[in-house]
Design a protein around this motif. Structure first.
Motif, short mmCIF file in Angstrom:
data_model
loop_
_atom_site.label_atom_id
_atom_site.label_comp_id
_atom_site.label_asym_id
_atom_site.label_seq_id
_atom_site.Cartn_x
_atom_site.Cartn_y
_atom_site.Cartn_z
N UNK A 66 -9.79 -19.72 3.00
CA UNK A 66 -9.42 -19.11 4.28
C UNK A 66 -9.23 -17.61 4.08
N UNK A 67 -9.88 -16.83 4.94
CA UNK A 67 -9.67 -15.39 4.98
C UNK A 67 -8.83 -15.09 6.21
N UNK A 68 -7.65 -14.54 6.00
CA UNK A 68 -6.68 -14.38 7.08
C UNK A 68 -6.34 -12.91 7.27
N UNK A 69 -6.17 -12.54 8.52
CA UNK A 69 -5.82 -11.17 8.91
C UNK A 69 -4.44 -11.12 9.52
N UNK A 70 -3.73 -10.04 9.27
CA UNK A 70 -2.49 -9.78 9.97
C UNK A 70 -2.78 -9.08 11.29
N UNK A 71 -1.68 -8.87 12.05
CA UNK A 71 -1.83 -8.27 13.37
C UNK A 71 -1.90 -6.75 13.36
N UNK A 72 -1.64 -6.15 12.19
CA UNK A 72 -1.76 -4.70 12.08
C UNK A 72 -0.43 -3.97 12.13
N UNK A 73 -0.42 -2.80 11.52
CA UNK A 73 0.76 -1.92 11.53
C UNK A 73 0.29 -0.51 11.85
N UNK A 74 0.91 0.10 12.84
CA UNK A 74 0.49 1.43 13.27
C UNK A 74 1.08 2.49 12.33
N UNK A 75 0.20 3.32 11.81
CA UNK A 75 0.61 4.48 11.03
C UNK A 75 0.13 5.73 11.76
N UNK A 76 1.07 6.62 12.06
CA UNK A 76 0.74 7.85 12.75
C UNK A 76 1.22 9.02 11.90
N UNK A 77 0.30 9.92 11.58
CA UNK A 77 0.62 11.08 10.76
C UNK A 77 0.53 12.31 11.64
N UNK A 78 1.64 12.99 11.80
CA UNK A 78 1.67 14.18 12.65
C UNK A 78 1.39 15.43 11.82
N UNK A 79 0.73 16.39 12.46
CA UNK A 79 0.38 17.63 11.74
C UNK A 79 1.48 18.66 11.85
N UNK A 113 0.86 -1.17 0.00
CA UNK A 113 0.00 0.00 0.00
C UNK A 113 0.90 1.22 0.00
N UNK A 114 0.98 1.89 -1.14
CA UNK A 114 1.74 3.12 -1.24
C UNK A 114 0.82 4.27 -0.85
N UNK A 115 1.21 5.00 0.17
CA UNK A 115 0.39 6.09 0.70
C UNK A 115 1.13 7.41 0.51
N UNK A 116 0.55 8.30 -0.25
CA UNK A 116 1.13 9.60 -0.51
C UNK A 116 0.24 10.70 0.04
N UNK A 117 0.80 11.88 0.18
CA UNK A 117 0.04 13.04 0.67
C UNK A 117 -0.73 12.68 1.94
N UNK A 118 -0.04 12.09 2.87
CA UNK A 118 -0.70 11.62 4.09
C UNK A 118 -1.24 12.77 4.92
N UNK A 119 -2.37 12.49 5.57
CA UNK A 119 -3.05 13.47 6.40
C UNK A 119 -3.15 12.93 7.82
N UNK A 120 -3.29 13.81 8.81
CA UNK A 120 -3.45 13.32 10.18
C UNK A 120 -4.63 12.35 10.32
N UNK A 121 -5.68 12.54 9.55
CA UNK A 121 -6.83 11.64 9.64
C UNK A 121 -6.57 10.25 9.06
N UNK A 122 -5.40 10.06 8.46
CA UNK A 122 -5.00 8.72 8.01
C UNK A 122 -4.40 7.90 9.15
N UNK A 123 -4.19 8.53 10.30
CA UNK A 123 -3.64 7.83 11.45
C UNK A 123 -4.56 6.69 11.87
N UNK A 124 -4.02 5.50 11.94
CA UNK A 124 -4.81 4.31 12.27
C UNK A 124 -3.89 3.10 12.33
N UNK A 125 -4.44 2.00 12.81
CA UNK A 125 -3.78 0.71 12.64
C UNK A 125 -4.26 0.14 11.31
N UNK A 126 -3.31 -0.21 10.46
CA UNK A 126 -3.62 -0.74 9.14
C UNK A 126 -3.48 -2.26 9.16
N UNK A 127 -4.54 -2.93 8.71
CA UNK A 127 -4.58 -4.39 8.71
C UNK A 127 -4.63 -4.90 7.27
N UNK A 128 -3.92 -5.97 7.05
CA UNK A 128 -3.97 -6.65 5.76
C UNK A 128 -4.87 -7.87 5.86
#
Length: 120
Positions: free
Chosen positions: A107-120, A80-95
């Motif tokens: 089988x539908x499988x989930x990962x444990x998540x990756x924290x993305x924090x966008x500072x203003x 997932x290439x994320x450009x022009x990130x905004x503070x509201x994009x802050x979240x845990x991202x799950x695959x």
């Protein structure tokens, strides 16, 4: 068993870019689709982007034009290439990987998540 692991989450400034990776492993015969979801504190988990086996992609309206999902089918990996990130994009991202195992099970499988924090 199928495992899904995300990587690449970190703190980034608003306007910056970040690429998340998602690797699926195990006894996989095929992957039908891979998708990225996110969940911010107090919010429900929401779909961000999905890539189907046929190469069709779709995006949440809030990220369209800024985020791009891609896949390396040889490596059972999605990005997932994320450009022009905004503070509201802050979240845990799950695959999420929709797989067919070597035994023929769906089988539908989930990962444990990756924290993305966008500072203003």
């Amino acid at each position: 068993q199928v495992q899904v692991v995300e990587s690449g989450g970190r703190l980034v400034q608003a306007g910056g870019s970040l690429r998340l990776s998602c690797a699926a492993s195990g006894r996989i015969a095929s992957i039908n689709s891979m998708a990225w979801y996110r969940q911010a504190p107090g919010n429900e988990r929401e779909l961000v982007a999905r890539s189907t086996g046929g190469g069709v992609t779709n995006y949440a309206s809030s990220v369209k034009g800024r985020f791009t999902i891609s896949r390396d089918n040889d490596k059972n990996t999605a990005y997932l290439q994320m450009n022009s990130l905004k503070p509201e994009d802050t979240a845990v991202y799950y695959c999420n990987a929709d797989t067919t195992t070597a035994d023929g099970w769906s089988r539908i499988c989930w990962g444990g998540g990756a924290q993305v924090t966008v500072s203003s």
